[in-house]
Write a protein that holds these residues in place. Structure first.
Motif, mmCIF file in Angstrom:
data_model
loop_
_atom_site.group_PDB
_atom_site.id
_atom_site.type_symbol
_atom_site.label_atom_id
_atom_site.label_comp_id
_atom_site.label_asym_id
_atom_site.label_seq_id
_atom_site.Cartn_x
_atom_site.Cartn_y
_atom_site.Cartn_z
ATOM 1 N N PRO A 133 0.808 -1.242 0.000
ATOM 2 C CA PRO A 133 0.000 0.000 0.000
ATOM 3 C C PRO A 133 0.834 1.282 0.000
ATOM 4 N N ILE A 134 0.255 2.364 -0.557
ATOM 5 C CA ILE A 134 0.920 3.681 -0.513
ATOM 6 C C ILE A 134 0.279 4.558 0.566
ATOM 7 N N GLY A 135 -0.498 3.965 1.436
ATOM 8 C CA GLY A 135 -1.136 4.749 2.504
ATOM 9 C C GLY A 135 -2.221 3.915 3.162
ATOM 10 N N PHE A 153 6.154 13.468 -11.997
ATOM 11 C CA PHE A 153 7.330 13.482 -11.121
ATOM 12 C C PHE A 153 6.916 13.208 -9.681
ATOM 13 N N TYR A 154 7.830 12.641 -8.912
ATOM 14 C CA TYR A 154 7.687 12.610 -7.461
ATOM 15 C C TYR A 154 8.366 13.872 -6.943
ATOM 16 N N GLU A 155 7.801 14.483 -5.906
ATOM 17 C CA GLU A 155 8.417 15.709 -5.394
ATOM 18 C C GLU A 155 8.302 15.771 -3.878
ATOM 19 N N PRO A 188 -0.332 -1.220 -5.933
ATOM 20 C CA PRO A 188 -0.268 0.238 -5.947
ATOM 21 C C PRO A 188 1.083 0.796 -6.373
ATOM 22 N N SER A 189 0.992 1.943 -7.076
ATOM 23 C CA SER A 189 2.163 2.787 -7.312
ATOM 24 C C SER A 189 1.631 4.210 -7.365
ATOM 25 N N ALA A 190 2.292 5.116 -6.645
ATOM 26 C CA ALA A 190 1.771 6.481 -6.540
ATOM 27 C C ALA A 190 1.633 7.146 -7.910
ATOM 28 N N LEU A 191 2.563 6.850 -8.818
ATOM 29 C CA LEU A 191 2.518 7.548 -10.107
ATOM 30 C C LEU A 191 1.272 7.174 -10.905
ATOM 31 N N GLY A 228 4.242 1.187 -2.107
ATOM 32 C CA GLY A 228 4.091 1.099 -3.562
ATOM 33 C C GLY A 228 4.892 -0.040 -4.172
ATOM 34 N N THR A 229 5.323 0.182 -5.399
ATOM 35 C CA THR A 229 5.969 -0.865 -6.173
ATOM 36 C C THR A 229 7.480 -0.778 -6.037
ATOM 37 N N PRO A 230 8.123 -1.866 -5.589
ATOM 38 C CA PRO A 230 9.577 -1.809 -5.465
ATOM 39 C C PRO A 230 10.217 -1.554 -6.831
ATOM 40 N N SER A 231 11.379 -0.906 -6.794
ATOM 41 C CA SER A 231 12.144 -0.633 -8.020
ATOM 42 C C SER A 231 11.644 0.614 -8.759
ATOM 43 N N ILE A 232 10.523 1.196 -8.326
ATOM 44 C CA ILE A 232 10.068 2.462 -8.910
ATOM 45 C C ILE A 232 10.481 3.555 -7.937
ATOM 46 N N SER A 233 11.551 4.289 -8.274
ATOM 47 C CA SER A 233 12.173 5.265 -7.359
ATOM 48 C C SER A 233 12.444 4.630 -6.000
ATOM 49 N N ASP A 234 12.747 3.379 -6.004
ATOM 50 C CA ASP A 234 13.010 2.587 -4.801
ATOM 51 C C ASP A 234 13.989 1.480 -5.166
ATOM 52 N N PRO A 235 14.635 0.855 -4.142
ATOM 53 C CA PRO A 235 15.555 -0.248 -4.455
ATOM 54 C C PRO A 235 14.829 -1.424 -5.121
ATOM 55 N N GLU A 268 3.146 13.416 1.043
ATOM 56 C CA GLU A 268 3.784 12.849 -0.148
ATOM 57 C C GLU A 268 3.075 13.374 -1.394
ATOM 58 N N ILE A 269 3.896 13.658 -2.403
ATOM 59 C CA ILE A 269 3.354 14.413 -3.539
ATOM 60 C C ILE A 269 3.767 13.831 -4.884
ATOM 61 N N VAL A 270 2.792 13.795 -5.808
ATOM 62 C CA VAL A 270 3.097 13.537 -7.221
ATOM 63 C C VAL A 270 2.698 14.788 -7.987
ATOM 64 N N GLU A 312 -0.843 12.942 -0.727
ATOM 65 C CA GLU A 312 -1.366 12.006 0.281
ATOM 66 C C GLU A 312 -2.429 11.045 -0.273
ATOM 67 N N LEU A 313 -2.153 10.513 -1.443
ATOM 68 C CA LEU A 313 -3.137 9.626 -2.084
ATOM 69 C C LEU A 313 -3.458 8.431 -1.200
ATOM 70 N N THR A 314 -4.688 8.083 -1.173
ATOM 71 C CA THR A 314 -5.267 6.953 -0.405
ATOM 72 C C THR A 314 -5.221 7.175 1.110
#
Ligand code: SAM
Length: 279
Positions: free
Chosen positions: A11-13, A159-161, A113-116, A85-92, A215-217, A187-189
């Protein structure tokens, strides 16, 4: 037989945003590699999952990847999760996936889930083509250079910001990309979910006076708003600098900048001089 490497979205939230399959995989693997074991343990506890965890983050990614590959080669199944969210998307995750592929270990995604994607589908900007730029550079100069490269990308920009950089980024985007429609998805979800839509200039002004939290997109439309082309604040200089960095000589860079901005070469040259205070 080597084990399987699962990339499991979490989950992203909202804790309810997890798939049945994700729970099943997290329950059955031998080990869960987490960005932050304490953070993930809360999720695991919530779903009554007792699987062992190990840390896997940007500072130990390389070394840990080797250990995890050894386990996978011994036949153990391993899941990778990030904080959200999803690993490997702006994450390890990427390094481990590469290592797994090199070692003939199968890599299986467990999507979720992925925030983008959550931001994109609710933003109201075209979804047919989008460009995900991760986090823009923290320094304004580098950020403007990056945005200059993206000026003519024919896709919704995503973008993530970080909240403390949002106002500055919106101002840079306005200056480099010109007036466009944009969306700040925050702050999605979560309890304070907010999706703010408007012109770049309105959002820049709003967030210059308002503390953005959480958290912001940030999403930006691909085209200038109608009627804004003539008022465009586009910088010929930024483009010329960029093309020179790409290896063109000054003449060729100016010619290309003129073409991109749909200006005559003389007009582009006049603007360049004006921007650099030489006219
Ligand atoms: N791997 C994650 C994914 O798939 O969404 C992204 C990880 S990245 C390190 C974290 C960034 O994602 C945050 O700084 C923010 O820009 C964005 N993000 C994560 N959760 C979010 C949420 N609930 N609402 C808005 N943006 C979020």
């Amino acid at each position: 037989m080597p084990g399987t490497l699962y990339l499991v979205a979490t989950p992203i939230g909202n804790l309810a945003d997890i798939t049945h399959r994700a729970i099943e995989v997290l329950t059955n693997v031998a080990l869960i590699a987490c960005e932050d074991t304490r953070h993930t343990r809360k999720l695991l506890q919530h779903y009554g999952i007792a699987t062992k965890t190990i840390s896997y983050h940007e500072h130990n990614e390389q070394e840990r990847a080797r250990q995890l590959i050894d386990l996978l080669r011994e036949g153990k199944d391993v899941a990778v999760v990030s904080d959200a969210g999803t690993p490997s998307i702006s994450d390890p995750g990427f390094r481990l996936v590469r290592a797994a592929i090199e070692n003939d270990v199968s890599v299986v995604p467990v999507p979720g889930p992925s925030a983008l994607i959550a931001a994109l589908v609710a933003a109201g900007l075209p979804t047919d083509e989008f460009f995900f730029g991760g986090f823009l550079p923290a320094r304004s100069n580098a950020r403007r250079t990056k945005l200059t490269e993206l000026r003519s990308v024919p896709a919704t920009l995503v973008f993530y910001e970080a909240p403390h950089r949002l106002a500055e980024t919106l101002n840079d985007a306005l200056e480099v990309l010109g007036e466009r429609e944009a969306v700040v998805a925050r702050e999605l979800t979560k309890l304070h979910e907010e999706i703010k839509r408007g012109r770049l200039s309105d959002l820049a002004e709003y967030y210059s006076n308002e503390d953005a939290r959480g958290e912001i997109v940030l999403l930006i439309d691909r085209t200038l708003l109608e009627g804004e082309v003539t008022k465009e604040v586009a910088s010929v200089g930024l483009l010329v600098d960029q093309f020179e960095r790409d290896g063109l000589d000054h003449r060729a860079a100016l010619k290309k900048a003129a073409r991109e901005l749909k200006l005559s070469r003389a007009e582009a040259y006049r603007r360049l001089l004006a921007e650099r205070g030489k006219s």
